[in-house]
Design an enzyme around this catalytic site. Structure first.
Site, PDB file in Angstrom:
ATOM      1  N   TYR A 142       0.790  -1.131   0.026  1.00 48.85           N
ATOM      2  CA  TYR A 142      -0.044   0.065  -0.010  1.00 48.85           C
ATOM      3  C   TYR A 142       0.689   1.115  -0.118  1.00 48.85           C
ATOM      4  O   TYR A 142       0.254   2.134   0.172  1.00 48.85           O
ATOM      5  CB  TYR A 142      -0.979  -0.140   1.156  1.00 48.85           C
ATOM      6  N   ASP A 205     -11.537  -3.513   6.926  1.00 55.02           N
ATOM      7  CA  ASP A 205     -10.085  -3.404   6.282  1.00 55.02           C
ATOM      8  C   ASP A 205      -9.185  -2.118   6.215  1.00 55.02           C
ATOM      9  O   ASP A 205      -9.865  -1.195   6.996  1.00 55.02           O
ATOM     10  CB  ASP A 205     -10.303  -3.818   4.678  1.00 55.02           C
ATOM     11  N   GLY A 231      -9.930   0.034   9.601  1.00 55.86           N
ATOM     12  CA  GLY A 231      -9.362  -0.146  10.896  1.00 55.86           C
ATOM     13  C   GLY A 231      -8.169  -1.267  10.771  1.00 55.86           C
ATOM     14  O   GLY A 231      -8.142  -1.984   9.601  1.00 55.86           O
ATOM     15  N   PHE A 233      -7.040  -4.953  11.968  1.00 54.86           N
ATOM     16  CA  PHE A 233      -7.592  -5.834  13.174  1.00 54.86           C
ATOM     17  C   PHE A 233      -6.931  -6.407  14.017  1.00 54.86           C
ATOM     18  O   PHE A 233      -7.359  -7.053  14.983  1.00 54.86           O
ATOM     19  CB  PHE A 233      -8.299  -6.905  12.089  1.00 54.86           C
ATOM     20  N   HIS A 251      -3.944 -17.072   6.373  1.00 54.73           N
ATOM     21  CA  HIS A 251      -2.818 -17.601   5.536  1.00 54.73           C
ATOM     22  C   HIS A 251      -1.526 -16.656   5.305  1.00 54.73           C
ATOM     23  O   HIS A 251      -0.415 -17.082   4.895  1.00 54.73           O
ATOM     24  CB  HIS A 251      -3.181 -18.288   4.108  1.00 54.73           C
ATOM     25  N   ASP A 252      -2.093 -15.452   5.659  1.00 50.65           N
ATOM     26  CA  ASP A 252      -0.952 -14.119   5.581  1.00 50.65           C
ATOM     27  C   ASP A 252      -0.098 -14.149   6.817  1.00 50.65           C
ATOM     28  O   ASP A 252       0.792 -13.610   6.940  1.00 50.65           O
ATOM     29  CB  ASP A 252      -1.677 -12.856   5.413  1.00 50.65           C
ATOM     30  N   GLN A 302       6.450 -14.004   0.115  1.00 51.20           N
ATOM     31  CA  GLN A 302       5.906 -12.696   0.238  1.00 51.20           C
ATOM     32  C   GLN A 302       5.284 -12.396   1.805  1.00 51.20           C
ATOM     33  O   GLN A 302       5.050 -11.254   2.093  1.00 51.20           O
ATOM     34  CB  GLN A 302       4.980 -12.222  -0.680  1.00 51.20           C
TER      35      GLN A 302
HETATM   36  N1  SAM Z   1     -10.763 -11.452   1.928  1.00 46.46           N
HETATM   37  C1  SAM Z   1      -9.920 -11.055   0.406  1.00 46.46           C
HETATM   38  C2  SAM Z   1     -10.177 -11.967  -0.212  1.00 46.46           C
HETATM   39  O1  SAM Z   1     -10.487 -13.180   0.002  1.00 46.46           O
HETATM   40  O2  SAM Z   1     -10.090 -11.802  -1.729  1.00 46.46           O
HETATM   41  C3  SAM Z   1      -8.835 -10.322   0.406  1.00 46.46           C
HETATM   42  C4  SAM Z   1      -7.762 -11.048   0.989  1.00 46.46           C
HETATM   43  S1  SAM Z   1      -6.002 -10.204   1.005  1.00 46.46           S
HETATM   44  C5  SAM Z   1      -5.044 -11.826   0.865  1.00 46.46           C
HETATM   45  C6  SAM Z   1      -5.831 -10.046   2.754  1.00 46.46           C
HETATM   46  C7  SAM Z   1      -6.726  -8.685   3.291  1.00 46.46           C
HETATM   47  O3  SAM Z   1      -6.403  -8.271   4.462  1.00 46.46           O
HETATM   48  C8  SAM Z   1      -6.213  -7.499   2.690  1.00 46.46           C
HETATM   49  O4  SAM Z   1      -7.431  -6.712   1.813  1.00 46.46           O
HETATM   50  C9  SAM Z   1      -5.582  -6.533   3.436  1.00 46.46           C
HETATM   51  O5  SAM Z   1      -5.710  -5.154   3.208  1.00 46.46           O
HETATM   52  C10 SAM Z   1      -6.344  -6.976   4.699  1.00 46.46           C
HETATM   53  N2  SAM Z   1      -5.401  -6.696   5.997  1.00 46.46           N
HETATM   54  C11 SAM Z   1      -4.212  -6.960   6.214  1.00 46.46           C
HETATM   55  N3  SAM Z   1      -3.780  -6.650   7.335  1.00 46.46           N
HETATM   56  C12 SAM Z   1      -4.765  -6.026   7.871  1.00 46.46           C
HETATM   57  C13 SAM Z   1      -5.235  -5.280   9.215  1.00 46.46           C
HETATM   58  N4  SAM Z   1      -3.999  -5.267  10.146  1.00 46.46           N
HETATM   59  N5  SAM Z   1      -6.360  -5.075   9.586  1.00 46.46           N
HETATM   60  C14 SAM Z   1      -7.306  -5.025   8.710  1.00 46.46           C
HETATM   61  N6  SAM Z   1      -7.106  -5.725   7.274  1.00 46.46           N
HETATM   62  C15 SAM Z   1      -6.099  -5.986   7.074  1.00 46.46           C
END
Ligand code: SAM
Length: 342
Positions: A142, A205, A231, A233, A251-252, A302
């Site tokens: 971002y 998000d 916000g 999370f 998974h992240d 990543q």
């Molecule tokens: N849920 C969507 C999908 O299945 O297509 C997006 C998945 S994407 C891999 C992970 C999402 O988590 C992104 O939109 C990212 O901005 C959001 N995200 C990551 N860290 C975050 C945080 N600390 N608080 C809120 N959202 C977060």
């Protein structure tokens, strides 16, 4: 002694070519060749090259390679899109994969170039691929409007392919409100309000993402509204809901961060509230589905996360009081897990 054709190691040879085929698809997509051919009769290579501004000799070879891979039709009159190219490879259709293909070319390709380092070091490779690494992968995504837009387009395009199967894997009609944590562009949220017209869905998000969601709203406005809340999370208060959705979010992250998130959700959940996970669920022996196991490598290059098995997700959820864990293997790119707070 030469090998007879029947004994050739065809799987290995195919994989040795795999990156060439991927790159041919990526370049044809980047050049918008499939958009150029949309709704038109067959077009000659020279006219395509002139239309997209490329060399005739290079374009002809790219088109022939794409046709041989089943991405285009080739006849004596020229090249045209097949149905699959019209649906998935043009950039503007509902089920377009264009966003994910461009993300694969511009972002994942440089990361996978450093897979060897990722395996040796066990960590993500943003610094090697792009010259810098923030402490959190989403800060890497971002930091610029262009990279953010590309990432969101990628998530949006792949989510459209899975949203219906995720929304219908379980009957969710008993829930009145849902919060899609990390719900990005709202692609799943809009599918949920179509399937369950009485469900109120909030997408939560990061502020950078929420500020950019208007690009991705569905044009047909006959669906129930979806609310967007920004916000973090891990740090901020979460919206109240009966159902928390985490689609391609766990998974992240490594287990420690997942515990932070699940304990926050658990503290908000009354008995009967539920979590719906959408992830590529691995089998317990981690033997199946190269798509999911390759996705785990994609997480290695990543993120700090990985793909997990059904039992691993169950153990994480049970530690936070979520039981009755049910897993649906959908056959689509995402599987679905539902569990209830007791
Ligand atoms: N849920 C969507 C999908 O299945 O297509 C997006 C998945 S994407 C891999 C992970 C999402 O988590 C992104 O939109 C990212 O901005 C959001 N995200 C990551 N860290 C975050 C945080 N600390 N608080 C809120 N959202 C977060």
């Amino acid at each position: 002694v030469s090998q007879s054709a029947s004994k050739l190691p065809s799987k290995i040879l195919e994989l040795m070519d795999g990156f060439r085929a991927s790159k041919a698809l990526f370049v044809a997509s980047k050049l918008k060749i499939f958009d150029h051919l949309k709704d038109k009769g067959p077009i000659k290579a020279v006219d395509i090259a002139n239309g997209v501004g490329t060399s005739v000799c290079g374009t002809e070879r790219l088109l022939d390679a794409c046709a041989s891979l089943g991405l285009l039709e080739k006849t004596p009159q020229g090249y045209s899109n097949n149905d699959s190219a019209n649906t998935y490879l043009t950039s503007d259709g509902k089920y377009s994969l264009h966003g994910y293909i461009i993300h694969s070319n511009d972002h994942l390709w440089p990361l996978f170039t450093n897979l060897e380092y990722a395996v040796k070091e066990g960590s993500r490779q943003n610094h090697r691929a792009f010259g810098k690494k923030a402490d959190d992968l989403f800060k890497d995504y971002y930091h610029s409007q262009e990279v953010k837009q590309r990432f969101m387009a990628a998530m949006h395009s792949i989510a459209h392919l899975t949203a219906r199967d995720v929304a219908t894997a379980f009957d969710l009609s008993q829930f009145k409100s849902a919060c899609d944590l990390g719900g990005c562009t709202g692609a799943l949220a809009y599918e949920l309000v179509q399937v369950y017209p009485n469900l109120k869905v909030t997408v939560f998000d990061l502020p950078e993402v929420i500020a950019n969601t208007s690009f991705f709203q569905p044009s047909e406005q006959h669906t129930a509204p979806v609310t967007f809340v920004s916000g973090d999370f891990f740090k901020d208060d979460l919206p109240e809901a009966d159902l928390y959705i985490l689609s391609r979010v766990l998974h992240d992250w490594p287990d420690e961060k997942i515990h932070v998130l699940l304990s926050k959700i658990s503290a908000l959940c009354k008995p009967g509230c539920a979590i719906l996970l959408a992830e590529m669920v691995l089998d317990d022996e981690k033997k199946n589905r190269s798509t999911a196991l390759l996705q785990s490598l994609n997480m290695l290059v990543q993120t700090e996360g990985k793909e997990r098995s059904g039992s691993e997700y169950q153990a994480l959820l049970e530690q936070h009081g979520f039981t009755n864990v049910k897993i649906r293997i959908t056959g689509n790119l995402l599987d679905v897990i539902l569990c209830v707070k007791t």
